[in-house]
Design an enzyme around this catalytic site. Structure first.
Site, PDB file in Angstrom:
ATOM      1  N   GLY A 156       0.801  -1.202   0.000  1.00  0.00           N
ATOM      2  CA  GLY A 156       0.000   0.000   0.000  1.00  0.00           C
ATOM      3  C   GLY A 156       0.840   1.260   0.000  1.00  0.00           C
ATOM      4  O   GLY A 156       2.063   1.230  -0.001  1.00  0.00           O
ATOM      5  N   CYS A 157       0.162   2.390   0.028  1.00  0.00           N
ATOM      6  CA  CYS A 157       0.728   3.741  -0.098  1.00  0.00           C
ATOM      7  C   CYS A 157       1.048   4.026  -1.560  1.00  0.00           C
ATOM      8  O   CYS A 157       1.430   3.131  -2.320  1.00  0.00           O
ATOM      9  CB  CYS A 157       1.984   3.955   0.734  1.00  0.00           C
ATOM     10  SG  CYS A 157       1.745   3.892   2.509  1.00  0.00           S
ATOM     11  N   GLY A 158       0.882   5.256  -1.936  1.00  0.00           N
ATOM     12  CA  GLY A 158       1.214   5.690  -3.289  1.00  0.00           C
ATOM     13  C   GLY A 158       2.018   6.964  -3.236  1.00  0.00           C
ATOM     14  O   GLY A 158       1.758   7.842  -2.401  1.00  0.00           O
ATOM     15  N   ARG A 187      -4.710   3.028  -3.180  1.00  0.00           N
ATOM     16  CA  ARG A 187      -3.474   2.655  -2.494  1.00  0.00           C
ATOM     17  C   ARG A 187      -3.463   3.148  -1.050  1.00  0.00           C
ATOM     18  O   ARG A 187      -2.561   2.794  -0.282  1.00  0.00           O
ATOM     19  CB  ARG A 187      -2.254   3.206  -3.240  1.00  0.00           C
ATOM     20  CG  ARG A 187      -2.083   2.660  -4.653  1.00  0.00           C
ATOM     21  CD  ARG A 187      -0.739   3.039  -5.238  1.00  0.00           C
ATOM     22  NE  ARG A 187       0.347   2.324  -4.590  1.00  0.00           N
ATOM     23  CZ  ARG A 187       0.794   1.120  -4.965  1.00  0.00           C
ATOM     24  NH1 ARG A 187       0.224   0.486  -5.973  1.00  0.00           N
ATOM     25  NH2 ARG A 187       1.784   0.557  -4.316  1.00  0.00           N
ATOM     26  N   ASN A 246      -0.148   9.135  -0.677  1.00  0.00           N
ATOM     27  CA  ASN A 246      -1.406   8.537  -0.227  1.00  0.00           C
ATOM     28  C   ASN A 246      -1.037   7.448   0.765  1.00  0.00           C
ATOM     29  O   ASN A 246      -0.314   6.516   0.428  1.00  0.00           O
ATOM     30  CB  ASN A 246      -2.171   7.943  -1.419  1.00  0.00           C
ATOM     31  CG  ASN A 246      -3.576   7.527  -1.053  1.00  0.00           C
ATOM     32  OD1 ASN A 246      -4.052   7.802   0.048  1.00  0.00           O
ATOM     33  ND2 ASN A 246      -4.247   6.860  -1.971  1.00  0.00           N
TER      34      ASN A 246
END
Length: 365
Positions: free
Chosen positions: A16-18, A45, A188
């Site tokens: 995850g995370c963007g 994300r 994100n």
């Protein structure tokens, strides 16, 4: 029908995370709509517990002043942080950061910005420090001693804007569509082992440095202890904070190049060093011996920026996605190609950097 216990809902998304970044080599201003739309494309994300942006070139009329963005839980935090600022700095201009009400952002802190310069009063205990060390000490003092107050941006002619929410919601709250910058980064967040709170959102900044990060810094404990030895206080309860402070230590204070700092973060493996020629073997052996406590363990993809440069870097075995694209004078870096093509469908060149190899892009002089 009740599912067996082993079919539980496992919400942790390890990829995850963007992250997104864009730089104009020629210093052309890029409207805030571009990074906002790119981050909105990577909505899934994150999980709504953190979003933010850093923008460079947004305060040209106050370019020689430090722009302190401070978030406070309440009015007492504002008063106490202003007392510290006025003691150690000259405040040239102050205002609440312009925001707009949005249903997606609830219970935000008080957010203000101050354009300041150091006040080297001989009576101050920090008066003998060089200017940038002096300003770092002011930041650490506010973050560690003023309850409910945090300096979340402190550079010249740049600013970070972050909070709890999806990035497009944070952008709406801070009215980032009204800004233009020659470098943007965005994030994100999908927090997995640290709290989702306003000061813990990305970007993390110190002076002109900013960093956005996808992954986990499993070496946070040793990195934090190493930084404490050099008077950096980690108080924001998120592993990424150590990277911002290490950048300041390695590049600004110790004089390492960006390339060498990247090799501290993601050094060659020992078996690779053994196969190098004599000079490189000596260099990387010395680097690992000297800065072993600064190495970043764990999976990561990071984007680092200052006023004139953007860098992307993966961990040593590329456990997080990162790609780079070019169009005319603009260079993009992102977790997903789709986010880049959302804002620039026709690209000249697209590639994925090798593990542990930094991609560094400079603005033209």
């Amino acid at each position: 029908m009740k599912a067996p216990e082993r079919y539980y809902d496992f919400e942790k998304d390890i990829s995850g995370c963007g992250v997104f970044g864009v730089i104009s080599r020629k210093g052309n201003l890029i409207k805030g709509d571009m990074p906002i739309n790119a981050m909105a494309c990577m909505h899934d994300r994150g999980n709504g517990l953190g979003g933010g942006f850093a923008a460079y070139g947004i305060y040209p009329e106050m370019a020689d002043k430090y722009a302190f963005h401070i978030m406070c839980d309440d009015r007492s935090g504002v008063d106490a942080s202003e007392e510290v600022l006025k003691r150690y700095c000259t405040v040239h201009e102050y205002e609440p950061i312009p925001t707009r009400k949005t249903l997606a952002v609830t219970n935000p802190p008080l957010v203000n910005r101050y354009f300041v310069s150091p006040n080297f009063d001989p009576a101050h205990e920090m008066s003998e420090l060089p200017e940038e060390d002096y300003m770092v000490s002011v930041i650490m003092k506010i973050n560690s001693s003023v309850p409910g107050a945090y300096v979340f941006s402190s550079g010249k002619n740049m600013g970070a804007f972050k909070g709890v929410g999806y990035p497009e919601d944070i952008a709406d709250f801070f009215r980032l569509d009204e800004y233009s910058a020659h470098i943007w980064t965005g994030h994100n967040r999908f927090p997995t082992n640290t709290p989702g709170w306003w000061a813990g959102a990305h970007p993390f900044t110190l002076l002109n440095w900013s960093i956005v990060h996808n992954g986990e810094i499993s070496s946070y404990g040793i990195n934090r202890r190493y930084l404490c030895e050099h008077d950096y206080l980690c108080s924001l309860m998120t592993d990424t904070e150590v990277v911002a402070y290490e950048l300041d230590l390695l590049i600004r204070k110790h004089g390492l190049s960006w390339e060498m700092a990247a090799k501290v973060f993601a050094p060659p493996f020992w078996d690779e060093i053994e196969r190098m020629d004599k000079d490189d073997k000596e260099l990387y052996t010395a680097l690992r011996a000297t800065y072993g406590a600064g190495m970043l363990n764990g999976p990561f993809a990071i984007l680092v920026a200052d006023n004139n440069r953007l860098m992307g870097l993966n961990d040593r075995i590329k456990l997080r996605p990162l790609l780079v694209a070019e169009k005319d004078d603009m260079v993009f870096m992102s977790s997903e190609e789709s986010s880049i093509r959302e804002v620039c469908p026709e690209l000249d060149h697209v590639w994925m950097p090798k593990a542990g190899e930094p991609v560094i892009v400079d603005m033209e002089a």
